[in-house]
Design a protein around this motif. Structure first.
Motif, PDB file in Angstrom:
ATOM      1  N   PRO A   1     -28.429  51.726 100.964  1.00 51.49           N
ATOM      2  CA  PRO A   1     -29.502  52.717 101.191  1.00 51.49           C
ATOM      3  C   PRO A   1     -29.329  53.934 100.276  1.00 51.49           C
ATOM      4  O   PRO A   1     -29.099  55.067 100.719  1.00 51.49           O
ATOM      5  CB  PRO A   1     -29.332  53.070 102.669  1.00 51.49           C
ATOM      6  CG  PRO A   1     -27.877  52.864 102.943  1.00 51.49           C
ATOM      7  CD  PRO A   1     -27.468  51.702 102.084  1.00 51.49           C
ATOM      8  N   ALA A   2     -29.439  53.688  98.975  1.00 45.10           N
ATOM      9  CA  ALA A   2     -29.121  54.695  97.965  1.00 45.10           C
ATOM     10  C   ALA A   2     -29.950  55.966  98.088  1.00 45.10           C
ATOM     11  O   ALA A   2     -29.411  57.073  98.011  1.00 45.10           O
ATOM     12  CB  ALA A   2     -29.284  54.103  96.568  1.00 45.10           C
TER      13      ALA A   2
ATOM     14  N   ARG B   1     -30.180  63.728  95.099  1.00 46.14           N
ATOM     15  CA  ARG B   1     -31.150  62.696  94.715  1.00 46.14           C
ATOM     16  C   ARG B   1     -30.410  61.529  94.091  1.00 46.14           C
ATOM     17  O   ARG B   1     -29.309  61.689  93.563  1.00 46.14           O
ATOM     18  CB  ARG B   1     -32.191  63.231  93.753  1.00 46.14           C
ATOM     19  CG  ARG B   1     -31.638  63.674  92.425  1.00 46.14           C
ATOM     20  CD  ARG B   1     -32.716  64.301  91.534  1.00 46.14           C
ATOM     21  NE  ARG B   1     -32.161  64.774  90.295  1.00 46.14           N
ATOM     22  CZ  ARG B   1     -32.013  64.037  89.196  1.00 46.14           C
ATOM     23  NH1 ARG B   1     -32.388  62.775  89.187  1.00 46.14           N
ATOM     24  NH2 ARG B   1     -31.496  64.554  88.089  1.00 46.14           N
ATOM     25  N   VAL B   2     -31.016  60.367  94.165  1.00 45.15           N
ATOM     26  CA  VAL B   2     -30.394  59.163  93.628  1.00 45.15           C
ATOM     27  C   VAL B   2     -30.545  59.136  92.105  1.00 45.15           C
ATOM     28  O   VAL B   2     -31.555  59.585  91.556  1.00 45.15           O
ATOM     29  CB  VAL B   2     -30.986  57.890  94.276  1.00 45.15           C
ATOM     30  CG1 VAL B   2     -32.430  57.655  93.849  1.00 45.15           C
ATOM     31  CG2 VAL B   2     -30.124  56.679  93.984  1.00 45.15           C
ATOM     32  N   LEU B   3     -29.509  58.642  91.440  1.00 46.59           N
ATOM     33  CA  LEU B   3     -29.557  58.365  90.007  1.00 46.59           C
ATOM     34  C   LEU B   3     -29.638  56.857  89.844  1.00 46.59           C
ATOM     35  O   LEU B   3     -29.242  56.116  90.737  1.00 46.59           O
ATOM     36  CB  LEU B   3     -28.303  58.910  89.311  1.00 46.59           C
ATOM     37  CG  LEU B   3     -28.074  60.409  89.445  1.00 46.59           C
ATOM     38  CD1 LEU B   3     -26.724  60.787  88.839  1.00 46.59           C
ATOM     39  CD2 LEU B   3     -29.194  61.180  88.790  1.00 46.59           C
TER      40      LEU B   3
ATOM     41  N   ALA C   1     -20.364  62.530  98.771  1.00 45.72           N
ATOM     42  CA  ALA C   1     -20.086  62.409  97.340  1.00 45.72           C
ATOM     43  C   ALA C   1     -20.902  63.420  96.539  1.00 45.72           C
ATOM     44  O   ALA C   1     -21.847  64.033  97.043  1.00 45.72           O
ATOM     45  CB  ALA C   1     -20.415  60.996  96.869  1.00 45.72           C
ATOM     46  N   TYR C   2     -20.545  63.567  95.293  1.00 46.45           N
ATOM     47  CA  TYR C   2     -21.334  64.403  94.392  1.00 46.45           C
ATOM     48  C   TYR C   2     -22.666  63.722  94.110  1.00 46.45           C
ATOM     49  O   TYR C   2     -23.713  64.363  94.132  1.00 46.45           O
ATOM     50  CB  TYR C   2     -20.577  64.670  93.076  1.00 46.45           C
ATOM     51  CG  TYR C   2     -21.352  65.603  92.200  1.00 46.45           C
ATOM     52  CD1 TYR C   2     -21.270  66.973  92.390  1.00 46.45           C
ATOM     53  CD2 TYR C   2     -22.224  65.121  91.242  1.00 46.45           C
ATOM     54  CE1 TYR C   2     -22.032  67.845  91.627  1.00 46.45           C
ATOM     55  CE2 TYR C   2     -22.980  65.980  90.478  1.00 46.45           C
ATOM     56  CZ  TYR C   2     -22.886  67.338  90.665  1.00 46.45           C
ATOM     57  OH  TYR C   2     -23.661  68.192  89.911  1.00 46.45           O
ATOM     58  N   CYS C   3     -22.623  62.407  93.834  1.00 50.17           N
ATOM     59  CA  CYS C   3     -23.871  61.703  93.526  1.00 50.17           C
ATOM     60  C   CYS C   3     -23.744  60.213  93.805  1.00 50.17           C
ATOM     61  O   CYS C   3     -22.647  59.684  93.957  1.00 50.17           O
ATOM     62  CB  CYS C   3     -24.284  61.929  92.078  1.00 50.17           C
ATOM     63  SG  CYS C   3     -23.148  61.268  90.851  1.00 50.17           S
ATOM     64  N   VAL C   4     -24.888  59.560  93.860  1.00 51.50           N
ATOM     65  CA  VAL C   4     -25.006  58.119  94.050  1.00 51.50           C
ATOM     66  C   VAL C   4     -25.777  57.549  92.870  1.00 51.50           C
ATOM     67  O   VAL C   4     -26.861  58.047  92.533  1.00 51.50           O
ATOM     68  CB  VAL C   4     -25.749  57.772  95.362  1.00 51.50           C
ATOM     69  CG1 VAL C   4     -26.026  56.274  95.450  1.00 51.50           C
ATOM     70  CG2 VAL C   4     -24.966  58.255  96.569  1.00 51.50           C
ATOM     71  N   ILE C   5     -25.208  56.512  92.257  1.00 53.82           N
ATOM     72  CA  ILE C   5     -25.878  55.801  91.165  1.00 53.82           C
ATOM     73  C   ILE C   5     -26.222  54.407  91.657  1.00 53.82           C
ATOM     74  O   ILE C   5     -25.330  53.607  91.974  1.00 53.82           O
ATOM     75  CB  ILE C   5     -24.988  55.712  89.910  1.00 53.82           C
ATOM     76  CG1 ILE C   5     -24.638  57.113  89.399  1.00 53.82           C
ATOM     77  CG2 ILE C   5     -25.691  54.891  88.822  1.00 53.82           C
ATOM     78  CD1 ILE C   5     -23.634  57.119  88.252  1.00 53.82           C
ATOM     79  N   ALA C   6     -27.510  54.106  91.733  1.00 50.88           N
ATOM     80  CA  ALA C   6     -27.984  52.791  92.162  1.00 50.88           C
ATOM     81  C   ALA C   6     -28.091  51.873  90.949  1.00 50.88           C
ATOM     82  O   ALA C   6     -28.511  52.303  89.872  1.00 50.88           O
ATOM     83  CB  ALA C   6     -29.333  52.918  92.849  1.00 50.88           C
ATOM     84  N   THR C   7     -27.704  50.615  91.133  1.00 49.45           N
ATOM     85  CA  THR C   7     -27.786  49.622  90.065  1.00 49.45           C
ATOM     86  C   THR C   7     -28.732  48.505  90.483  1.00 49.45           C
ATOM     87  O   THR C   7     -29.250  48.499  91.590  1.00 49.45           O
ATOM     88  CB  THR C   7     -26.393  49.000  89.786  1.00 49.45           C
ATOM     89  OG1 THR C   7     -26.027  48.170  90.903  1.00 49.45           O
ATOM     90  CG2 THR C   7     -25.338  50.073  89.556  1.00 49.45           C
ATOM     91  N   GLY C   8     -28.886  47.535  89.620  1.00 46.66           N
ATOM     92  CA  GLY C   8     -29.678  46.355  89.936  1.00 46.66           C
ATOM     93  C   GLY C   8     -28.850  45.235  90.521  1.00 46.66           C
ATOM     94  O   GLY C   8     -29.323  44.093  90.598  1.00 46.66           O
ATOM     95  N   GLU C   9     -27.614  45.540  90.936  1.00 47.37           N
ATOM     96  CA  GLU C   9     -26.714  44.520  91.480  1.00 47.37           C
ATOM     97  C   GLU C   9     -27.335  43.867  92.704  1.00 47.37           C
ATOM     98  O   GLU C   9     -27.630  44.533  93.684  1.00 47.37           O
ATOM     99  CB  GLU C   9     -25.362  45.135  91.853  1.00 47.37           C
ATOM    100  CG  GLU C   9     -24.382  44.175  92.471  1.00 47.37           C
ATOM    101  CD  GLU C   9     -24.005  43.048  91.540  1.00 47.37           C
ATOM    102  OE1 GLU C   9     -24.360  41.876  91.854  1.00 47.37           O
ATOM    103  OE2 GLU C   9     -23.364  43.331  90.500  1.00 47.37           O
ATOM    104  N   GLU C  10     -27.505  42.535  92.652  1.00 48.70           N
ATOM    105  CA  GLU C  10     -28.105  41.809  93.766  1.00 48.70           C
ATOM    106  C   GLU C  10     -27.074  41.217  94.714  1.00 48.70           C
ATOM    107  O   GLU C  10     -27.420  40.852  95.837  1.00 48.70           O
ATOM    108  CB  GLU C  10     -29.023  40.707  93.217  1.00 48.70           C
ATOM    109  CG  GLU C  10     -30.219  41.268  92.461  1.00 48.70           C
ATOM    110  CD  GLU C  10     -31.125  40.194  91.904  1.00 48.70           C
ATOM    111  OE1 GLU C  10     -30.789  38.985  92.002  1.00 48.70           O
ATOM    112  OE2 GLU C  10     -32.179  40.558  91.355  1.00 48.70           O
TER     113      GLU C  10
END
Length: 157
Positions: A34-35, A46-48, A124-133
């Motif tokens: 839930p990024a 905000r999400v990166l 955390a400082y930030c969240v980085i969302a990827t395309g990892e399935e």
């Protein structure tokens, strides 16, 4: 394009990496995490995104610039598989390889229970969302320091 920078590192991610301080945490997560809602509670708020790649590839890009904290036992953490805390899915094994390569040594992941991971991610400082399935492609990295080499006193550039 810039020289010597991984092309996956967009301006928003670069700014976040540069803005983080020693001891700040960064989350790299899979597409199931839930990024957006978690990222709203982080320091950045905000999400990166690093879309179109799997989590290990995003780990490689981020760790090409981010030093890991050498003052803590586990500067790299992984989300535990529910009910199987010692299981290392392929995505985590691949990410472990990237961590070790970036650090030039073995830096074993610490493990965090799923809901404790969410709590840690919110701080955390930030969240980085990827395309990892694949599931369990979620990691936390603690930023370390880069110390300037000792220069002779009075030396000028």
């Amino acid at each position: 394009m810039l020289k010597n920078l991984d092309p996956l590192l967009n301006a928003d991610v670069l700014h976040a990496l540069a803005s983080m301080g020693h001891g700040d945490d960064l989350v790299i997560c899979d597409a199931n995490f839930p990024a957006d809602s978690v990222a709203r509670q982080t320091a950045l708020g905000r999400v990166l995104r690093i879309d179109g790649v799997d989590a290990p590839r995003a780990v490689r890009a981020v760790l090409s610039l981010l030093p890991l904290d050498s003052f803590v036992e586990h500067p790299a953490l992984r989300m535990e598989v529910v009910g199987e805390p010692h299981t290392l899915p392929a995505v985590q094994q691949e990410a472990q390889h990237e961590v070790n390569a970036a650090e030039g040594r073995s830096v074993p992941f610490g493990s965090v229970e799923r809901f404790a991971f969410y709590d840690l991610a919110r701080k955390a400082y930030c969240v980085i969302a990827t395309g990892e399935e694949r599931g369990y492609g979620c990691f936390v990295f603690r930023k370390g320091v880069l110390l300037a080499a000792d220069a002779p006193r009075g030396a000028r550039p």
